[in-house]
Design an enzyme around this catalytic site. Structure first.
Site, PDB file in Angstrom:
ATOM      1  N   CYS A 152      -2.858   8.833   2.860  1.00  0.00           N
ATOM      2  CA  CYS A 152      -2.368   8.363   1.561  1.00  0.00           C
ATOM      3  C   CYS A 152      -3.408   8.519   0.453  1.00  0.00           C
ATOM      4  CB  CYS A 152      -1.939   6.923   1.679  1.00  0.00           C
ATOM      5  SG  CYS A 152      -3.173   5.934   2.476  1.00  0.00           S
ATOM      6  N   GLU A 198       0.887  -1.177   0.000  1.00  0.00           N
ATOM      7  CA  GLU A 198       0.000   0.000   0.000  1.00  0.00           C
ATOM      8  C   GLU A 198       0.911   1.209   0.000  1.00  0.00           C
ATOM      9  OE1 GLU A 198      -3.033   0.424  -0.324  1.00  0.00           O
ATOM     10  OE2 GLU A 198      -4.013  -1.309   0.555  1.00  0.00           O
TER      11      GLU A 198
HETATM   12  P1  NAD Z   1       8.296   4.863   4.881  1.00  0.00           P
HETATM   13  O1  NAD Z   1       8.143   4.147   3.617  1.00  0.00           O
HETATM   14  O2  NAD Z   1       9.523   5.654   5.116  1.00  0.00           O
HETATM   15  O3  NAD Z   1       8.202   3.836   6.113  1.00  0.00           O
HETATM   16  C1  NAD Z   1       7.153   2.919   6.265  1.00  0.00           C
HETATM   17  C2  NAD Z   1       7.612   1.755   7.116  1.00  0.00           C
HETATM   18  O4  NAD Z   1       8.665   1.058   6.447  1.00  0.00           O
HETATM   19  C3  NAD Z   1       8.192   2.147   8.480  1.00  0.00           C
HETATM   20  O5  NAD Z   1       7.783   1.190   9.429  1.00  0.00           O
HETATM   21  C4  NAD Z   1       9.673   2.076   8.247  1.00  0.00           C
HETATM   22  O6  NAD Z   1      10.420   1.842   9.423  1.00  0.00           O
HETATM   23  C5  NAD Z   1       9.777   0.902   7.301  1.00  0.00           C
HETATM   24  N1  NAD Z   1      10.996   0.866   6.468  1.00  0.00           N
HETATM   25  C6  NAD Z   1      11.781   1.908   6.099  1.00  0.00           C
HETATM   26  N2  NAD Z   1      12.797   1.454   5.321  1.00  0.00           N
HETATM   27  C7  NAD Z   1      12.610   0.120   5.171  1.00  0.00           C
HETATM   28  C8  NAD Z   1      13.300  -0.896   4.447  1.00  0.00           C
HETATM   29  N3  NAD Z   1      14.393  -0.628   3.726  1.00  0.00           N
HETATM   30  N4  NAD Z   1      12.829  -2.157   4.493  1.00  0.00           N
HETATM   31  C9  NAD Z   1      11.711  -2.437   5.205  1.00  0.00           C
HETATM   32  N5  NAD Z   1      11.021  -1.524   5.914  1.00  0.00           N
HETATM   33  C10 NAD Z   1      11.455  -0.258   5.900  1.00  0.00           C
HETATM   34  O7  NAD Z   1       6.989   5.725   5.019  1.00  0.00           O
HETATM   35  P2  NAD Z   1       6.589   6.664   6.210  1.00  0.00           P
HETATM   36  O8  NAD Z   1       7.434   7.876   6.150  1.00  0.00           O
HETATM   37  O9  NAD Z   1       6.602   5.897   7.466  1.00  0.00           O
HETATM   38  O10 NAD Z   1       5.051   6.985   5.800  1.00  0.00           O
HETATM   39  C11 NAD Z   1       4.685   7.921   4.834  1.00  0.00           C
HETATM   40  C12 NAD Z   1       4.421   7.240   3.507  1.00  0.00           C
HETATM   41  O11 NAD Z   1       3.520   6.157   3.649  1.00  0.00           O
HETATM   42  C13 NAD Z   1       3.739   8.166   2.527  1.00  0.00           C
HETATM   43  O12 NAD Z   1       4.387   8.075   1.283  1.00  0.00           O
HETATM   44  C14 NAD Z   1       2.316   7.639   2.418  1.00  0.00           C
HETATM   45  O13 NAD Z   1       1.664   7.848   1.206  1.00  0.00           O
HETATM   46  C15 NAD Z   1       2.495   6.205   2.669  1.00  0.00           C
HETATM   47  N6  NAD Z   1       1.253   5.643   3.203  1.00  0.00           N
HETATM   48  C16 NAD Z   1       0.497   4.866   2.399  1.00  0.00           C
HETATM   49  C17 NAD Z   1      -0.689   4.328   2.850  1.00  0.00           C
HETATM   50  C18 NAD Z   1      -1.534   3.470   1.975  1.00  0.00           C
HETATM   51  O14 NAD Z   1      -2.411   2.789   2.469  1.00  0.00           O
HETATM   52  N7  NAD Z   1      -1.324   3.454   0.693  1.00  0.00           N
HETATM   53  C19 NAD Z   1      -1.095   4.547   4.169  1.00  0.00           C
HETATM   54  C20 NAD Z   1      -0.289   5.333   4.972  1.00  0.00           C
HETATM   55  C21 NAD Z   1       0.893   5.868   4.480  1.00  0.00           C
END
Ligand code: NAD
Length: 487
Positions: free
Chosen positions: A291, A258
């Site tokens: 999102c 997502e």
């Molecule tokens: P992010 O992608 O930086 O982090 C998300 C999660 O992934 C965190 O738990 C983080 O610790 C983990 N992570 C980071 N690097 C990783 C790696 N290399 N391998 C595995 N896991 C890793 O996103 P964020 O800053 O936490 O959230 C904001 C983003 O999330 C925005 O782009 C938003 O659109 C998206 N979002 C999408 C939805 C959806 O349902 N589509 C919902 C909420 C947020």
């Protein structure tokens, strides 16, 4: 401001500290100060959680006890509801939710969403009779079964932590999987409380585990690359989603993603209450950190000036209504972190450089306190090829784009790498014709709700792969097996 109890790890049925009692500071967005401590898991802690989930899946009857799991999830649901005030406080303190936003999307959206999934659960077909077929000269009776995929790594973001945690964890557990939840470093307490309530509900050891970690990538990368994990369910940025696909490839991990969005809010020239509808497009709820939020407003050229005037009024009217911690009707607080504030501010500068006109906002607001406050911001005269119209800002920033006719509006809406949500306002038949042509996963006509716990949610294009919530969200965690019995 109050503080939260220490967020503990939940591994193999026990709440505990991280190896060496390591903790990290949970920084609250309202003040920029520490609102609690969280266990900082080591690689050994993560490995133990994976081992526990693997053991629970392989050596217990968890995955085959369909009714037992339903009863347990109902009990868990009741506990979550009973702890609603505690959940609300966590959403406010660590996710920066304003009370008016916290009750809706953050907490009630998640809890009602869980009810939606529980309603869908009886629709899961565990076994299907596919009849007898004569092949190779003899008869075979065939059955198709659906079984839990196995061990799931659930990696979640900080914006609506309970909502995303519930969407993944409950669906995976209902399906019969075992789960390791890894919340975002910014929102550990919302993960930890799910472990605490699992203890209270009497979850069998290992079926659900929670690991919090200060490091953004370590635990997530371990889950993604470990051969003991069968599926990764990830919500977060598109950049990290791509990394997860890459890192999961050597073990051919099933991945559910997502990701981001840049959804369109289209107002047609025949929309009833045109000005009021335009005013409703302000990106302010939870400071725009959603999102599926429609952050591109598309208005007809023929009524463009009218739309800009309406927005000017709406933003002026909202100027004193945000950033209040105690105010129950307030729906907009700070953004999550200093890093996010800087990121949003860099987009606001970029928009001005690209030639868009700043109609409202555009500044950080230190007078609101020491937290991470940015004014509700609106750019008009935006072209869809500008970066502020193409890239996800994830802050309180609306961009307004004029269009020629319906065809042009559809073209602009689809001219995006993303395809998560969208909304069209106008006479129903015309609006409906348009949403059928928008390449996105959740579309609203005249404000209808397309995102609820009993409906599938997910993205087209680079907004993701797979569906979460609803029956489809549970089925995402199932494998399919064909069995032939010679008769
Ligand atoms: P992010 O992608 O930086 O982090 C998300 C999660 O992934 C965190 O738990 C983080 O610790 C983990 N992570 C980071 N690097 C990783 C790696 N290399 N391998 C595995 N896991 C890793 O996103 P964020 O800053 O936490 O959230 C904001 C983003 O999330 C925005 O782009 C938003 O659109 C998206 N979002 C999408 C939805 C959806 O349902 N589509 C919902 C909420 C947020």
């Amino acid at each position: 401001m109050q503080t939260l109890p220490e967020a503990k790890l939940y591994i193999d049925g026990k709440l505990r500290s991280a190896a060496g009692n390591k903790t990290y500071d949970n920084i609250g967005p309202w003040t920029g100060e520490v609102v609690g401590k969280a266990a900082d898991a080591s690689p050994e802690d993560v490995s133990e959680a994976i081992a526990a989930a693997r053991r629970a899946f392989d050596t217990t009857d968890w995955s085959t006890q369909h009714d037992y799991r339903l009863q347990l999830m109902k009990k868990y649901r009741d506990l979550l509801f009973a702890n609603r005030e505690k959940l609300l406080l966590i959403a406010r303190l660590e996710a920066g939710a304003a009370v008016g936003a916290a009750f809706r999307a953050q907490i009630d959206g998640a809890l009602n969403g869980m009810d939606g999934m529980l309603e869908c659960y009886p629709l899961v077909k565990w076994e299907e009779d596919r009849g007898v077929r004569r092949e190779m000269g003899f008869d075979t009776k065939r059955i198709v079964t659906h079984e839990a995929v196995g061990v799931v790594g659930a990696i979640t973001p900080w914006n609506v932590p309970l909502y995303v945690n519930v969407g993944k964890v409950i669906a995976a557990l209902l399906a019969g999987c075992t789960v390791i939840l890894k919340p975002a470093p910014d929102t550990p307490a919302m993960g930890a409380i799910m472990g605490e309530l699992a203890v209270e509900a009497g979850f069998p050891a290992g079926v659900f585990n929670v690991i919090t970690s200060a490091h953004p990538a370590m635990a997530g990368e371990m889950l993604t690359t470990d051969p003991r994990v069968d599926l990764i369910s990830f919500t977060g940025s598109t950049a990290v989603g791509k990394l997860i696909m890459q890192n999961g490839a050597p073990t051919l991990k099933r991945v559910f993603l997502e990701l981001g969005g840049k959804s369109a809010f289209i107002v047609l020239d025949d929309a009833p209450n045109f000005a009021q509808t335009v005013m409703g497009s302000m990106v302010v709820f939870h400071a725009g950190q959603g999102c599926a939020y429609p952050t591109r407003l598309l208005v007809p050229k023929s009524r463009y000036e009218e739309a800009v005037k309406a927005l000017e009024m709406a933003y002026a009217g909202f100027a004193s209504k945000w950033g209040h911690f105690e105010e129950p009707t307030c729906i907009m607080g700070p953004v999550i972190s200093k890093r996010q504030l800087e990121r949003v501010m860099s987009y606001i500068e970029l928009g001005q450089k690209e030639g868009a006109r700043l109609l409202a906002g555009g500044k950080p607001r230190t007078d609101k306190g020491s937290g991470f406050f940015i004014e509700p911001t609106c750019f008009v005269d935006v072209r869809n090829d500008m970066r502020i119209a193409q890239e996800e800002i994830f802050g309180p920033v609306l961009v307004v784009i004029p269009y020629e006719n319906d065809e042009d509006a559809i073209r602009i809406a689809n001219d995006s790498i993303y395809g998560l949500g969208g909304a069209v306002f106008g006479t129903q038949e015309r609006a409906l014709r348009m949403v059928h042509r928008i390449r996105a996963g959740a579309l609203s006509v005249n404000g209808g709700m397309s995102i609820t716990g009993d409906l599938p949610f997910g993205g087209y294009k680079q907004s993701g792969i797979g569906r979460e919530w609803g029956l489809e969200g549970i089925e995402e965690f199932l494998e399919t097996k064909a069995i032939g019995i010679r008769v």
